[in-house]
Design a protein around this motif. Structure first.
Motif, PDB file in Angstrom:
ATOM      1  N   PHE A 169       0.850  -1.198   0.000  1.00 34.61           N
ATOM      2  CA  PHE A 169       0.000   0.000   0.000  1.00 34.61           C
ATOM      3  C   PHE A 169       0.881   1.241   0.000  1.00 34.61           C
ATOM      4  O   PHE A 169       1.707   1.441   0.887  1.00 34.61           O
ATOM      5  CB  PHE A 169      -0.930   0.007   1.214  1.00 34.61           C
ATOM      6  CG  PHE A 169      -1.863   1.184   1.247  1.00 34.61           C
ATOM      7  CD1 PHE A 169      -2.971   1.234   0.410  1.00 34.61           C
ATOM      8  CD2 PHE A 169      -1.621   2.249   2.108  1.00 34.61           C
ATOM      9  CE1 PHE A 169      -3.831   2.319   0.437  1.00 34.61           C
ATOM     10  CE2 PHE A 169      -2.482   3.342   2.144  1.00 34.61           C
ATOM     11  CZ  PHE A 169      -3.586   3.375   1.301  1.00 34.61           C
ATOM     12  N   GLU A 170       0.674   2.090  -1.025  1.00 31.59           N
ATOM     13  CA  GLU A 170       1.513   3.278  -1.207  1.00 31.59           C
ATOM     14  C   GLU A 170       0.846   4.566  -0.707  1.00 31.59           C
ATOM     15  O   GLU A 170       1.505   5.596  -0.618  1.00 31.59           O
ATOM     16  CB  GLU A 170       1.828   3.463  -2.708  1.00 31.59           C
ATOM     17  CG  GLU A 170       2.544   2.293  -3.352  1.00 31.59           C
ATOM     18  CD  GLU A 170       4.048   2.375  -3.166  1.00 31.59           C
ATOM     19  OE1 GLU A 170       4.524   3.373  -2.581  1.00 31.59           O
ATOM     20  OE2 GLU A 170       4.737   1.445  -3.608  1.00 31.59           O
ATOM     21  N   GLY A 171      -0.451   4.510  -0.402  1.00 31.50           N
ATOM     22  CA  GLY A 171      -1.205   5.754  -0.199  1.00 31.50           C
ATOM     23  C   GLY A 171      -1.101   6.390   1.163  1.00 31.50           C
ATOM     24  O   GLY A 171      -2.073   6.963   1.664  1.00 31.50           O
ATOM     25  N   VAL A 172       0.050   6.280   1.830  1.00 33.74           N
ATOM     26  CA  VAL A 172       0.223   6.907   3.136  1.00 33.74           C
ATOM     27  C   VAL A 172       0.718   8.337   2.956  1.00 33.74           C
ATOM     28  O   VAL A 172       1.082   8.761   1.868  1.00 33.74           O
ATOM     29  CB  VAL A 172       1.209   6.095   4.008  1.00 33.74           C
ATOM     30  CG1 VAL A 172       0.612   4.755   4.363  1.00 33.74           C
ATOM     31  CG2 VAL A 172       2.531   5.907   3.279  1.00 33.74           C
ATOM     32  N   GLY A 173       0.711   9.109   4.052  1.00 31.20           N
ATOM     33  CA  GLY A 173       1.147  10.504   3.957  1.00 31.20           C
ATOM     34  C   GLY A 173       1.182  11.158   5.315  1.00 31.20           C
ATOM     35  O   GLY A 173       1.355  10.498   6.346  1.00 31.20           O
ATOM     36  N   GLU A 191       3.840   7.505   7.949  1.00 25.02           N
ATOM     37  CA  GLU A 191       4.411   6.172   7.777  1.00 25.02           C
ATOM     38  C   GLU A 191       4.919   6.011   6.340  1.00 25.02           C
ATOM     39  O   GLU A 191       4.392   6.595   5.401  1.00 25.02           O
ATOM     40  CB  GLU A 191       3.364   5.107   8.074  1.00 25.02           C
ATOM     41  CG  GLU A 191       3.091   4.889   9.561  1.00 25.02           C
ATOM     42  CD  GLU A 191       4.091   3.967  10.219  1.00 25.02           C
ATOM     43  OE1 GLU A 191       5.031   3.518   9.531  1.00 25.02           O
ATOM     44  OE2 GLU A 191       3.934   3.711  11.433  1.00 25.02           O
ATOM     45  N   LYS A 192       5.934   5.180   6.184  1.00 25.67           N
ATOM     46  CA  LYS A 192       6.390   4.815   4.851  1.00 25.67           C
ATOM     47  C   LYS A 192       5.400   3.818   4.251  1.00 25.67           C
ATOM     48  O   LYS A 192       4.574   3.269   4.959  1.00 25.67           O
ATOM     49  CB  LYS A 192       7.783   4.193   4.934  1.00 25.67           C
ATOM     50  CG  LYS A 192       8.857   5.167   5.419  1.00 25.67           C
ATOM     51  CD  LYS A 192      10.198   4.475   5.504  1.00 25.67           C
ATOM     52  CE  LYS A 192      11.261   5.439   5.996  1.00 25.67           C
ATOM     53  NZ  LYS A 192      12.597   4.783   6.146  1.00 25.67           N
ATOM     54  N   PRO A 193       5.466   3.589   2.939  1.00 25.09           N
ATOM     55  CA  PRO A 193       4.561   2.601   2.327  1.00 25.09           C
ATOM     56  C   PRO A 193       4.586   1.273   3.075  1.00 25.09           C
ATOM     57  O   PRO A 193       5.627   0.842   3.580  1.00 25.09           O
ATOM     58  CB  PRO A 193       5.115   2.456   0.909  1.00 25.09           C
ATOM     59  CG  PRO A 193       5.749   3.782   0.631  1.00 25.09           C
ATOM     60  CD  PRO A 193       6.344   4.234   1.929  1.00 25.09           C
ATOM     61  N   ALA A 231       1.111  -6.161   9.468  1.00 19.42           N
ATOM     62  CA  ALA A 231      -0.136  -6.047  10.215  1.00 19.42           C
ATOM     63  C   ALA A 231      -0.700  -4.638  10.096  1.00 19.42           C
ATOM     64  O   ALA A 231       0.036  -3.649  10.221  1.00 19.42           O
ATOM     65  CB  ALA A 231       0.081  -6.398  11.676  1.00 19.42           C
ATOM     66  N   VAL A 232      -2.012  -4.556   9.841  1.00 21.65           N
ATOM     67  CA  VAL A 232      -2.689  -3.268   9.668  1.00 21.65           C
ATOM     68  C   VAL A 232      -3.944  -3.257  10.562  1.00 21.65           C
ATOM     69  O   VAL A 232      -4.720  -4.213  10.557  1.00 21.65           O
ATOM     70  CB  VAL A 232      -3.102  -3.054   8.192  1.00 21.65           C
ATOM     71  CG1 VAL A 232      -3.919  -1.780   8.029  1.00 21.65           C
ATOM     72  CG2 VAL A 232      -1.876  -3.012   7.304  1.00 21.65           C
TER      73      VAL A 232
END
Length: 425
Positions: A360-364, A410-412, A418-419
């Motif tokens: 998952f890349e959509g962090v920020g 957070e990084k990707p 675990a999420v």
């Protein structure tokens, strides 16, 4: 009540802490039993009787003296043991036995009927054949290869519940089974924390009724039905305030009506646009702002305040984009509603986790609540982040059963990590 989030953006954790501080469970009321479904019990409940009230049969069958099957048994050529007993009477549900069972006779009875005096066992009806006899009004019961022991198929008085026994404790959420149990122990009304009332006001001159074909610049009102539906799914008393127009007088009248509920949700009108009028109208109506803007994606413009009225109505201003409104309802409004309803366990329970299926890349820089789907797999649960095209994409959200939560900065996330997630009602 802390007012620490007006004028600057606060974290998700700070927003939830402010909501918890401002919200308290509703005062308990005594409600008729049918109206208590979904409510939280505010008192311990004890039984006013034994359950069952007498020794009773747990099958349709024949009440007998177990000793008859050792004294009166006749061995057949096949090796089986046969016993014949005179039928004294038949006792159906709602009736009580009038005959005493003695050696040589039996009483036919239905499930739940009291065991007649003298009997100490019940043989299931399927194991008995009956025949008529001229001198016996009810006939003869023929038992073949019946192995009978004292006490079989009998539920003893008070086996389930003893008189005076505690059956439900304060804090229990009342479901269908609990309604049945309360009725069984004599409760026609019960003291509970009542369900909160919820009013919903979508705002904006661009909104049209779903039945209309929108011309350029207009959209159908989806937030209203969505948020009303979310409230109804929680079993709340829900009030539809219609569409609030971008006019101060119209908004004021609609918001005033909504402030009679325990919680008022306003969608739209809380961002920074020229016609985002809601915060000003709320201030004029003596609603104290607690925070405005949360570091969450989607849902950054979230507004929360408390009215200075008798109900101390909790007011949430949600962004107008549909997915933003939904995420804010699940992440912030729902916990407040659960706390009002006395369901602290729902509020305080730690978030569950699942294994991320794909990278998952959509962090920020803001906490992300992403539409996701849980999958049961060997050894645990995987979570799949769904393709999503922004905060207006309700179609993607319709396939989700959870919101995957990714902390800010957070990084990707790599597959297999675990999420935390929140289930969608």
């Amino acid at each position: 009540m802390t007012c620490n989030g007006v004028g600057h953006m606060i974290s998700v954790e700070e927003a939830l802490a402010s909501i918890r501080e401002a919200v308290h469970a509703k005062s308990a009321e005594r409600l008729p039993l049918p109206d208590a479904l979904g409510c939280v019990l505010d008192e311990d409940v004890c039984s006013d009787l034994d359950v069952p009230r007498h020794d009773q049969s747990i099958v349709d069958g024949y009440a007998v003296c177990a000793s008859d099957f050792s004294i009166r048994g006749v061995q057949k050529n096949s090796g089986s043991i046969a016993v014949e007993l005179e039928i004294l009477e038949e006792v159906t549900a709602g009736s009580v036995p009038t005959c005493k069972v003695k050696s040589g006779n039996t009483v036919r009875l239905m499930t739940g009927v009291a065991i007649p005096p003298g009997a100490d066992a019940v043989v299931m009806m399927e194991h008995v054949e009956c025949r008529d006899e001229p001198h016996q009004r009810r006939g003869i019961a023929h038992f073949v290869d019946a192995h009978v022991t004292a006490g079989q198929n009998i539920m003893r008085q008070g086996k389930s519940i003893k008189r005076g026994q505690l059956v439900l404790t304060a804090g229990t959420t009342i479901g269908g089974v609990e309604l049945g149990l309360l009725a069984q122990v004599g409760c026609s009304g019960i003291r509970v924390i009542p369900r909160p009332s919820l009013a919903v006001l979508p705002t904006g001159d661009e909104l049209l009724d779903p039945s209309m074909d929108p011309p350029p610049g207009k959209i159908r009102n989806s937030n209203g039905p969505m948020l009303l539906g979310c409230g109804r799914q929680l079993g709340l008393q829900v009030r539809d305030l219609g569409i609030g127009r971008d006019n101060i007088d119209h908004l004021r009248r609609s918001i005033e009506e909504g402030l009679s509920a325990d919680v008022l949700i306003i969608s739209g009108g809380v961002s920074a646009g020229t016609l985002d009028l809601v915060p000003g109208v709320l201030a004029d109506l003596d609603v104290q702002a607690i925070f405005h803007k949360v570091s969450v994606k989607p849902g950054k413009p979230l507004w929360f305040g408390v009215a200075k009225n008798a109900k101390q109505t909790k007011v949430f201003g949600l962004p107008g984009n549909p997915v933003s409104s939904f995420v804010c309802f699940q992440a912030f409004v729902r916990p407040a509603l659960m706390q009002l309803a006395g369901k602290l366990g729902d509020v305080e329970a730690p978030l569950p986790t699942a294994v991320l299926r794909d990278r998952f890349e959509g962090v920020g820089k803001r906490t992300v609540f992403h539409p996701a789907r849980l999958h049961r797999v060997a050894g645990g649960t995987e979570i799949e982040c769904l393709q999503w095209h922004g905060s207006g994409d309700l179609r993607a959200l319709s396939g989700a059963n959870a919101l995957a939560i990714f902390p800010a900065d957070e990084k990707p996330y790599a597959a297999g990590r675990a999420v935390a997630y929140q289930l969608i009602d």
